[in-house]
Write a protein that holds these residues in place. Structure first.
Motif, PDB file in Angstrom:
ATOM      1  N   THR A 140    -111.765   9.021 -64.025  1.00  9.05           N
ATOM      2  CA  THR A 140    -110.773  10.026 -64.404  1.00  9.05           C
ATOM      3  C   THR A 140    -110.307   9.754 -65.833  1.00  9.05           C
ATOM      4  O   THR A 140    -110.730   8.789 -66.464  1.00  9.05           O
ATOM      5  CB  THR A 140    -109.552   9.976 -63.466  1.00  9.05           C
TER       6      THR A 140
ATOM      7  N   GLU B 285    -104.055  11.380 -63.804  1.00  9.81           N
ATOM      8  CA  GLU B 285    -105.030  12.276 -63.185  1.00  9.81           C
ATOM      9  C   GLU B 285    -105.475  11.735 -61.835  1.00  9.81           C
ATOM     10  O   GLU B 285    -105.638  12.495 -60.863  1.00  9.81           O
ATOM     11  CB  GLU B 285    -106.242  12.486 -64.081  1.00  9.81           C
ATOM     12  N   ALA B 286    -105.667  10.425 -61.756  1.00 13.62           N
ATOM     13  CA  ALA B 286    -106.072   9.818 -60.477  1.00 13.62           C
ATOM     14  C   ALA B 286    -105.019  10.063 -59.407  1.00 13.62           C
ATOM     15  O   ALA B 286    -105.335  10.389 -58.256  1.00 13.62           O
ATOM     16  CB  ALA B 286    -106.324   8.324 -60.660  1.00 13.62           C
TER      17      ALA B 286
ATOM     18  N   ARG C  53    -114.926  15.570 -59.545  1.00 18.18           N
ATOM     19  CA  ARG C  53    -114.247  15.573 -60.836  1.00 18.18           C
ATOM     20  C   ARG C  53    -115.244  16.024 -61.895  1.00 18.18           C
ATOM     21  O   ARG C  53    -116.118  15.261 -62.313  1.00 18.18           O
ATOM     22  CB  ARG C  53    -113.709  14.176 -61.155  1.00 18.18           C
TER      23      ARG C  53
END
Length: 365
Positions: free
Chosen positions: A68, A73-74, A217
């Motif tokens: 990521t 974001e994770a 992702r």
């Protein structure tokens, strides 16, 4: 003028070897990892080697690592697994803003989670999320009992390990962690890269569409940053690891001893022992506005924080400090010092002397 960066909880200086690795990969291995030609596959091999490296370090399968842009974001990706969340009042802003249907654990005055029987979420697939180490007051949670609690009702256990990894080794299988967020910039890696560990079988809802990371992702891989993260992890796990960690703790303790000798300066969070991040010192200073001290200290080359990095610009009390019982006034008088291994004894004496003088100056004014 000397410069002392004492805000390592917000970010760290990349190792020279990391910068060299990023530059080399950017210049010499710039193929798109999704391409099937030789240069594309060369870049892909770099990525997969780092994926394998991380998987071995945290004891999981390589396919369970999702790259990521960082821990925010994770965290956001992890929170797509459930709408109902049980967390703490001491989490990072990226957690606070993600929660809709939210319940909080109780905590003690040091920030330790207190588990009560009526905390149990009865629905399958709810998310239990806690930080491994708190960025503001340094408290390290005992993850094993929280994990056991989370799984009693088949809930999913997420850990924001941004501050603790790789200070401590985290075995996700041993601790029963289902999801874990990490950011490379916290351990002398590049900014803009991190990973989410996602236990096989847990379904995520992609935030970014695309075929990369098995559709979880999307986006062209940031190969140089991934390589830099791998180099930073390699250095952190090297032969100097234990020595460096001991030195960082020593530096923190030496600064703490001198700062806490100043009248009416009070430690926030747990004692300076095993239950606290080794680089963290958080204190509130009677009669001093933290933002004023941070500004003045910066003029003398001392860079500290008035709170967590993402909230330091806000003129509102930190929710973490409020959660451990501080008043608004105490929260707004709190500074955070987070150190690395680069300080020496002369630096520590100079920093303490300057901060003491500035505190006295602000109190007089």
């Amino acid at each position: 003028m000397s410069r002392w960066f004492l805000d390592c909880a917000s970010t760290t200086q990349p190792y020279k070897e990391v910068v060299d690795t990023v530059a080399d990969v950017m210049y010499n291995h710039y193929g798109n990892p999704s391409s099937i030609h030789e240069m594309g596959q060369d870049a892909k091999n770099i990525i997969e080697n780092v994926r394998n490296q991380i998987a071995e370090d945290i004891n999981c399968e390589p396919k369970e690592i999702i790259f990521t842009s960082g821990a925010c974001e994770a965290n956001s990706l992890a929170f797509t697994v459930a709408n109902k969340v049980l967390t703490t009042k001491l989490e990072h802003k990226s957690i606070e803003t993600l929660c809709k249907d939210i319940t909080h654990f109780n905590n003690d005055k040091y920030g330790n989670v207190i588990i009560l029987d009526d905390d149990i979420l009865g629905e399958n697939g709810c998310l239990v999320s806690v930080h491994a180490g708190n960025s503001e007051i340094g408290v390290i949670q005992d993850l094993a009992p929280i994990s056991k609690f989370a799984h009693r009702c088949n809930n999913i256990f997420h850990v924001d390990a941004t501050q603790l990894y790789p200070e401590c080794r985290i075995d996700v299988k041993e601790l029963g962690i289902d999801l874990m967020s990490v950011s490379a910039q916290k351990f002398h890696g590049p900014r803009g890269i991190g990973f989410l560990y996602c236990k096989d079988g847990i379904e995520l809802k992609p935030l970014i569409g695309g075929s990369q990371e098995d559709g979880r992702r999307g986006g062209t891989y940031n190969t140089p940053a991934i390589a830099g993260m791998g180099k930073a992890l390699e250095i952190n796990r090297g032969v100097m690891h234990d020595y460096v960690n001991t030195l960082i703790r020593f530096n923190r303790d030496e600064i703490a001893k001198r700062i806490l000798e100043i009248p009416d300066v009070h430690l926030n969070g747990p004692e300076l022992g095993a239950n606290r991040l080794f680089n963290n010192l958080s204190v509130h200073i009677d009669g001093v506005k933290a933002s004023d001290l941070v500004t003045l200290a910066s003029m003398y080359g001392i860079y500290i924080s008035a709170g967590s990095a993402c909230s330091s610009g806000e003129a509102i009390p930190s929710s973490t400090l409020k959660a451990i019982g501080l008043t608004d006034e105490q929260a707004l008088s709190t500074i955070r010092i987070t150190v690395d291994e680069t300080l020496n004894q002369h630096d520590i004496f100079a920093i303490a002397k300057i901060l003491k003088g500035l505190i006295e100056q602000l109190r007089e004014s």
